[in-house]
Design a protein around this motif. Sequence first.
Motif, PDB file in Angstrom:
ATOM      1  N   LYS A 194      10.595  10.851 -10.645  1.00  0.00           N
ATOM      2  CA  LYS A 194      11.187  10.163  -9.502  1.00  0.00           C
ATOM      3  C   LYS A 194      12.276   9.214  -9.987  1.00  0.00           C
ATOM      4  O   LYS A 194      12.175   8.635 -11.069  1.00  0.00           O
ATOM      5  N   THR A 195      13.314   9.060  -9.178  1.00  0.00           N
ATOM      6  CA  THR A 195      14.427   8.186  -9.539  1.00  0.00           C
ATOM      7  C   THR A 195      14.584   7.077  -8.508  1.00  0.00           C
ATOM      8  O   THR A 195      13.991   7.125  -7.422  1.00  0.00           O
ATOM      9  N   TRP A 196      15.416   6.104  -8.832  1.00  0.00           N
ATOM     10  CA  TRP A 196      15.662   5.012  -7.884  1.00  0.00           C
ATOM     11  C   TRP A 196      16.301   5.536  -6.606  1.00  0.00           C
ATOM     12  O   TRP A 196      16.027   5.041  -5.511  1.00  0.00           O
ATOM     13  N   LEU A 197      17.118   6.587  -6.724  1.00  0.00           N
ATOM     14  CA  LEU A 197      17.759   7.148  -5.539  1.00  0.00           C
ATOM     15  C   LEU A 197      16.740   7.847  -4.638  1.00  0.00           C
ATOM     16  O   LEU A 197      16.858   7.806  -3.408  1.00  0.00           O
ATOM     17  N   ASP A 198      15.724   8.466  -5.249  1.00  0.00           N
ATOM     18  CA  ASP A 198      14.650   9.072  -4.453  1.00  0.00           C
ATOM     19  C   ASP A 198      13.994   8.020  -3.564  1.00  0.00           C
ATOM     20  O   ASP A 198      13.690   8.275  -2.396  1.00  0.00           O
ATOM     21  N   TYR A 199      13.787   6.852  -4.134  1.00  0.00           N
ATOM     22  CA  TYR A 199      13.140   5.769  -3.379  1.00  0.00           C
ATOM     23  C   TYR A 199      14.032   5.295  -2.238  1.00  0.00           C
ATOM     24  O   TYR A 199      13.575   5.108  -1.104  1.00  0.00           O
ATOM     25  N   VAL A 200      15.304   5.116  -2.527  1.00  0.00           N
ATOM     26  CA  VAL A 200      16.247   4.643  -1.507  1.00  0.00           C
ATOM     27  C   VAL A 200      16.372   5.651  -0.369  1.00  0.00           C
ATOM     28  O   VAL A 200      16.510   5.280   0.800  1.00  0.00           O
ATOM     29  N   LYS A 245      13.119  -5.495 -13.854  1.00  0.00           N
ATOM     30  CA  LYS A 245      13.722  -4.378 -13.134  1.00  0.00           C
ATOM     31  C   LYS A 245      12.660  -3.317 -12.868  1.00  0.00           C
ATOM     32  O   LYS A 245      11.833  -3.019 -13.733  1.00  0.00           O
ATOM     33  N   ILE A 246      12.674  -2.765 -11.665  1.00  0.00           N
ATOM     34  CA  ILE A 246      11.669  -1.783 -11.272  1.00  0.00           C
ATOM     35  C   ILE A 246      11.824  -0.508 -12.105  1.00  0.00           C
ATOM     36  O   ILE A 246      12.920   0.043 -12.235  1.00  0.00           O
ATOM     37  N   VAL A 247      10.706  -0.059 -12.676  1.00  0.00           N
ATOM     38  CA  VAL A 247      10.679   1.180 -13.463  1.00  0.00           C
ATOM     39  C   VAL A 247      10.061   2.280 -12.605  1.00  0.00           C
ATOM     40  O   VAL A 247       9.038   2.068 -11.950  1.00  0.00           O
ATOM     41  N   PHE A 248      10.667   3.462 -12.638  1.00  0.00           N
ATOM     42  CA  PHE A 248      10.222   4.541 -11.765  1.00  0.00           C
ATOM     43  C   PHE A 248       9.351   5.545 -12.515  1.00  0.00           C
ATOM     44  O   PHE A 248       9.552   5.790 -13.711  1.00  0.00           O
ATOM     45  N   PRO A 249       8.383   6.115 -11.797  1.00  0.00           N
ATOM     46  CA  PRO A 249       7.471   7.066 -12.439  1.00  0.00           C
ATOM     47  C   PRO A 249       8.187   8.357 -12.830  1.00  0.00           C
ATOM     48  O   PRO A 249       9.263   8.670 -12.311  1.00  0.00           O
ATOM     49  N   LEU A 263       0.833  -1.208   0.000  1.00  0.00           N
ATOM     50  CA  LEU A 263       0.000   0.000   0.000  1.00  0.00           C
ATOM     51  C   LEU A 263       0.868   1.258   0.000  1.00  0.00           C
ATOM     52  O   LEU A 263       0.547   2.248  -0.664  1.00  0.00           O
ATOM     53  N   VAL A 264       1.969   1.202   0.748  1.00  0.00           N
ATOM     54  CA  VAL A 264       2.908   2.331   0.772  1.00  0.00           C
ATOM     55  C   VAL A 264       3.488   2.556  -0.619  1.00  0.00           C
ATOM     56  O   VAL A 264       3.539   3.686  -1.124  1.00  0.00           O
ATOM     57  N   ASP A 265       3.910   1.468  -1.252  1.00  0.00           N
ATOM     58  CA  ASP A 265       4.534   1.591  -2.569  1.00  0.00           C
ATOM     59  C   ASP A 265       3.524   1.900  -3.670  1.00  0.00           C
ATOM     60  O   ASP A 265       3.856   2.580  -4.647  1.00  0.00           O
ATOM     61  N   ASN A 266       2.302   1.413  -3.515  1.00  0.00           N
ATOM     62  CA  ASN A 266       1.265   1.760  -4.494  1.00  0.00           C
ATOM     63  C   ASN A 266       1.086   3.274  -4.556  1.00  0.00           C
ATOM     64  O   ASN A 266       0.926   3.864  -5.629  1.00  0.00           O
ATOM     65  N   SER A 267       1.125   3.892  -3.373  1.00  0.00           N
ATOM     66  CA  SER A 267       0.989   5.347  -3.302  1.00  0.00           C
ATOM     67  C   SER A 267       2.223   6.042  -3.868  1.00  0.00           C
ATOM     68  O   SER A 267       2.114   7.014  -4.621  1.00  0.00           O
ATOM     69  N   TRP A 268       3.406   5.530  -3.524  1.00  0.00           N
ATOM     70  CA  TRP A 268       4.655   6.177  -3.950  1.00  0.00           C
ATOM     71  C   TRP A 268       4.829   6.097  -5.467  1.00  0.00           C
ATOM     72  O   TRP A 268       5.229   7.064  -6.111  1.00  0.00           O
TER      73      TRP A 268
END
Length: 326
Positions: free
Chosen positions: A138-144, A131-135, A100-105
């Motif tokens: 947003k970047t992979w570093l933003d997520y980390v 491989k996870i694709v980012f919206p 649910l957290v990631d669905n929102s992110w």
Amino acid sequence: MQVVIDILENELIEKYPDILGILLRDQTTQKNIFWATDNYENLGDSYKSDSEILPDLITGEKGNVIMPRVHKDKILQLSRSKEMAEVFTPSWICNAQNNLVDNSWFGKDGVFNKEILLKNGTKSWETTKEKIVFPKGKTWLDYVQDTRLEITCGEAPYLVSRYDTTTGEFIKVENRIGLLDRKLRIVNENLDSINEWLNAAETAYKSTYGFEWQGDSLLLAREALLITFIENFTHKFETEPPLDYIQNIAEIISWNIWQMDGLKGVIPNSCAAEIIEIPDFFETRTEIKKCKGCETQNIKSHNGIYCHIMDWDIEKPIKFISLLEK
């Protein structure tokens, strides 16, 4: 380390001599974390609720004193559930809520896995292989870098999922569903340089937090986060990480996963009544002054020891409750 769910303190001491001491440290008091449970009092005075957890109390012949809840006997599990509201959530529920957290992110469902129902009626998940694709934006570093916190974390099943806390089933690195597990998956997918990987993993750990009342559960959580780091590095590079990096991650964990009464923001049981002596004409009378915060349930008015965590942006400790003002 062995592929087992119970991280043995004897093995930690033998393989990484200084690590257990770091994982037992309370950064607020600069002492060790303490038991904060009477479940071990039958072992002696050093195991009383207010006693610090010292390495020699949980190593050597006492190396099996602390163990995951799934390994404890049913009577003790029931006792801890009643007295301390200690309930461990099945991994499929942790996964569903983390989703649910990631669905929102991400702005969409099913990024890390798909929730499924097995033929035997058990709920589980199927890990996405791509491989996870980012919206956009947003970047992979933003997520980390994004901050995550598990409150009253117990053994931290929402942060790391080395095993299902109710069944004891070991979960492979690539199928894990914790909030930190997901950050490390992103790091694994995007970096192949060891130095870059280590720096990004450090960022993931610095942005992941959790607090817990009971010292034994807290230590298990800290150990799980540390071994998760080692397992992910080994999974990625087929060798163990350098010892100095293991120690660095242990230091971060000792700040970010801390012992706290979540309702008060203080070290558990640190609030106390004060005895005040009031001089009178004929005698000195005493008056008991209770903790104002406990009486009024005002989190800012306790006389206990307020917990500190590290603000990694400025690399200085701050009171946890100061974050409530932001």
